[in-house]
Motif scaffolding. Sequence first.
Motif, PDB file in Angstrom:
ATOM      1  N   LEU A 290       0.751  -1.157   0.142  1.00  0.00           N
ATOM      2  CA  LEU A 290       0.027  -0.027  -0.149  1.00  0.00           C
ATOM      3  C   LEU A 290       0.813   1.157   0.079  1.00  0.00           C
ATOM      4  N   VAL A 291       0.766   2.188  -1.185  1.00  0.00           N
ATOM      5  CA  VAL A 291       1.655   3.113  -1.202  1.00  0.00           C
ATOM      6  C   VAL A 291       0.885   4.517  -0.736  1.00  0.00           C
ATOM      7  N   GLY A 292      -0.222   4.459  -0.645  1.00  0.00           N
ATOM      8  CA  GLY A 292      -1.174   5.692  -0.210  1.00  0.00           C
ATOM      9  C   GLY A 292      -2.565   5.638  -0.426  1.00  0.00           C
ATOM     10  N   VAL A 293      -3.194   6.483   0.420  1.00  0.00           N
ATOM     11  CA  VAL A 293      -4.518   6.680   0.470  1.00  0.00           C
ATOM     12  C   VAL A 293      -5.247   8.019   0.190  1.00  0.00           C
ATOM     13  N   CYS A 294      -6.357   7.829  -0.725  1.00  0.00           N
ATOM     14  CA  CYS A 294      -6.894   9.069  -1.120  1.00  0.00           C
ATOM     15  C   CYS A 294      -8.214   9.074  -0.604  1.00  0.00           C
ATOM     16  N   ASP A 295      -8.597  10.157   0.390  1.00  0.00           N
ATOM     17  CA  ASP A 295     -10.076  10.424   0.894  1.00  0.00           C
ATOM     18  C   ASP A 295     -10.163  11.750   1.083  1.00  0.00           C
ATOM     19  N   LEU A 296     -11.565  12.451   1.061  1.00  0.00           N
ATOM     20  CA  LEU A 296     -11.721  13.709   1.327  1.00  0.00           C
ATOM     21  C   LEU A 296     -11.701  14.063   2.806  1.00  0.00           C
ATOM     22  N   ARG A 297     -11.817  12.910   3.458  1.00  0.00           N
ATOM     23  CA  ARG A 297     -11.597  12.918   5.048  1.00  0.00           C
ATOM     24  C   ARG A 297     -10.334  12.752   5.733  1.00  0.00           C
ATOM     25  N   PRO A 298     -10.000  13.182   6.511  1.00  0.00           N
ATOM     26  CA  PRO A 298      -8.825  12.775   7.265  1.00  0.00           C
ATOM     27  C   PRO A 298      -8.852  11.226   7.652  1.00  0.00           C
ATOM     28  N   LEU A 299      -7.614  10.389   7.818  1.00  0.00           N
ATOM     29  CA  LEU A 299      -7.795   9.130   8.527  1.00  0.00           C
ATOM     30  C   LEU A 299      -7.646   9.011   9.616  1.00  0.00           C
ATOM     31  N   ASP A 300      -8.396   8.801  10.589  1.00  0.00           N
ATOM     32  CA  ASP A 300      -8.524   8.719  11.951  1.00  0.00           C
ATOM     33  C   ASP A 300      -8.419   7.621  12.525  1.00  0.00           C
ATOM     34  N   GLY A 301      -7.831   7.131  13.683  1.00  0.00           N
ATOM     35  CA  GLY A 301      -8.170   6.077  14.488  1.00  0.00           C
ATOM     36  C   GLY A 301      -7.592   4.895  13.978  1.00  0.00           C
ATOM     37  N   GLU A 302      -8.523   4.040  13.827  1.00  0.00           N
ATOM     38  CA  GLU A 302      -8.549   2.581  13.043  1.00  0.00           C
ATOM     39  C   GLU A 302      -7.840   2.909  11.724  1.00  0.00           C
ATOM     40  N   LEU A 303      -8.512   3.623  10.955  1.00  0.00           N
ATOM     41  CA  LEU A 303      -8.244   3.936   9.483  1.00  0.00           C
ATOM     42  C   LEU A 303      -6.690   4.380   9.154  1.00  0.00           C
ATOM     43  N   ARG A 304      -6.092   5.088  10.186  1.00  0.00           N
ATOM     44  CA  ARG A 304      -4.850   5.793  10.084  1.00  0.00           C
ATOM     45  C   ARG A 304      -3.763   4.135  10.410  1.00  0.00           C
ATOM     46  N   GLU A 305      -4.221   3.745  11.369  1.00  0.00           N
ATOM     47  CA  GLU A 305      -3.487   2.415  11.808  1.00  0.00           C
ATOM     48  C   GLU A 305      -3.557   1.326  10.949  1.00  0.00           C
ATOM     49  N   LEU A 306      -4.601   1.310  10.207  1.00  0.00           N
ATOM     50  CA  LEU A 306      -4.852   0.159   9.108  1.00  0.00           C
ATOM     51  C   LEU A 306      -3.951   0.589   7.843  1.00  0.00           C
ATOM     52  N   ALA A 307      -3.790   2.125   7.502  1.00  0.00           N
ATOM     53  CA  ALA A 307      -3.024   2.517   6.520  1.00  0.00           C
ATOM     54  C   ALA A 307      -1.648   2.535   6.760  1.00  0.00           C
ATOM     55  N   GLY A 308      -1.163   2.725   8.123  1.00  0.00           N
ATOM     56  CA  GLY A 308       0.157   3.002   8.246  1.00  0.00           C
ATOM     57  C   GLY A 308       0.692   4.179   7.746  1.00  0.00           C
ATOM     58  N   PRO A 309       2.188   4.172   7.776  1.00  0.00           N
ATOM     59  CA  PRO A 309       2.880   5.555   7.664  1.00  0.00           C
ATOM     60  C   PRO A 309       2.940   5.969   6.053  1.00  0.00           C
ATOM     61  N   VAL A 310       1.874   5.752   5.330  1.00  0.00           N
ATOM     62  CA  VAL A 310       1.609   6.008   3.953  1.00  0.00           C
ATOM     63  C   VAL A 310       1.117   7.418   3.714  1.00  0.00           C
ATOM     64  N   PRO A 311       1.454   7.965   2.756  1.00  0.00           N
ATOM     65  CA  PRO A 311       0.721   9.603   2.530  1.00  0.00           C
ATOM     66  C   PRO A 311      -0.627   9.161   2.302  1.00  0.00           C
TER      67      PRO A 311
END
Length: 387
Positions: free
Chosen positions: A36-57
Amino acid sequence: MDVPRDLPRVLLVGAHGHGRTHLRNLRRRRVRPVRLVGVCDLRPLDGELRELAGPVPASDSLPELLASTEPDVTIVCTPIHTHVELAATAMRAGSHVLLEKPPAPTLAEYERLLDEVRATGRACQIGFQDLGSHALSAAGRLLAEGAVGDLRGIGVAGVWVRDASYYARAQWAGRRRLDGAPVVDGALTNPFAHAVAAALRIDGSEGAGDLVGIETDLYHARPIEADDTSSIRLTTSRGTTITAAVTLCGASQRHPYLRIHGTRGAITLWYKRDELRLETPERVETLPYGRTDLLDNLVDHLREPRTPLLVPPERTRAFMDVVEAIRTAPEVTPIPGRFQHISGDGPGERRIVDGVGEAITTSAEALRLFCELGLPWARAEPTVMRL
């Protein structure tokens, strides 16, 4: 066609809602890992979503992320009416695409998607995950071998439970239109879209011209625009009758299934749990199967083009005829309050339509619409579209 690196680079567009499931799947992959190299979303990644995404932009700008991450595959999991534009943006940037179902809200937008695929030369897989079920393929083989005789028809039955929070999750949920744009978020076109697509595949009727008639019979118990309790009948150019009767207002959740009727028996296919039951005068047998992940299939296709995509856009044309028929059908018929009852309150409030579970079972057996079953809340006749 470009071949992905040893570890395919994946960009996810749309992390909230069903996108959360994609994030979990991307993170738990062990046998066929991707990066996974990035996540595009209109809303910020908070909580579980940020943890699942990891340190990607993470960014709300798809063009910027495409330029900086150079993904092999972009997964588009966003509201229905945004699918084609976002998929086109990714393909123009050189990425292949896994596009959530339904591919588009209108037939015109679907044709635009096909044009973009041809113009860019990128691969596009439509996210009908259940078409990767090996049970579906096995049912097709059994039919071809004549295990149940000649095909008489296919009945789809779906009874699910959705509470008020399901419709409060997004502005477009349960809408036919949003700000003048078609959305078509109904029971048959979104949650039970897999069942309709599976029936079309079983019959070998997925392409342009494969449907010659569509009858819609659309209702809602909730005060929404789209359907939550509906039936439809398709007539294919092969002469097969396909019916689908579904609801999101059941008394309890059931596994949806296809009832495949033959002249010498029947096959019941539970497409969500990859299982079928063969019933003939000689035997009754329940058989479990596995499934092929659509992202794995897409990556395999990119590495070896002779590996066909399981769900290329061209194989969803007949399904899009169904979407178009529902989109252009008259306004959905409300089910009067005296034929339903309410359970719970607030976000957990549920609508339960009286007798709908039994009606759906009958529909799958008799290949009939709600309006043909003598239900007190049903219309007198369906809306008919000739193709």
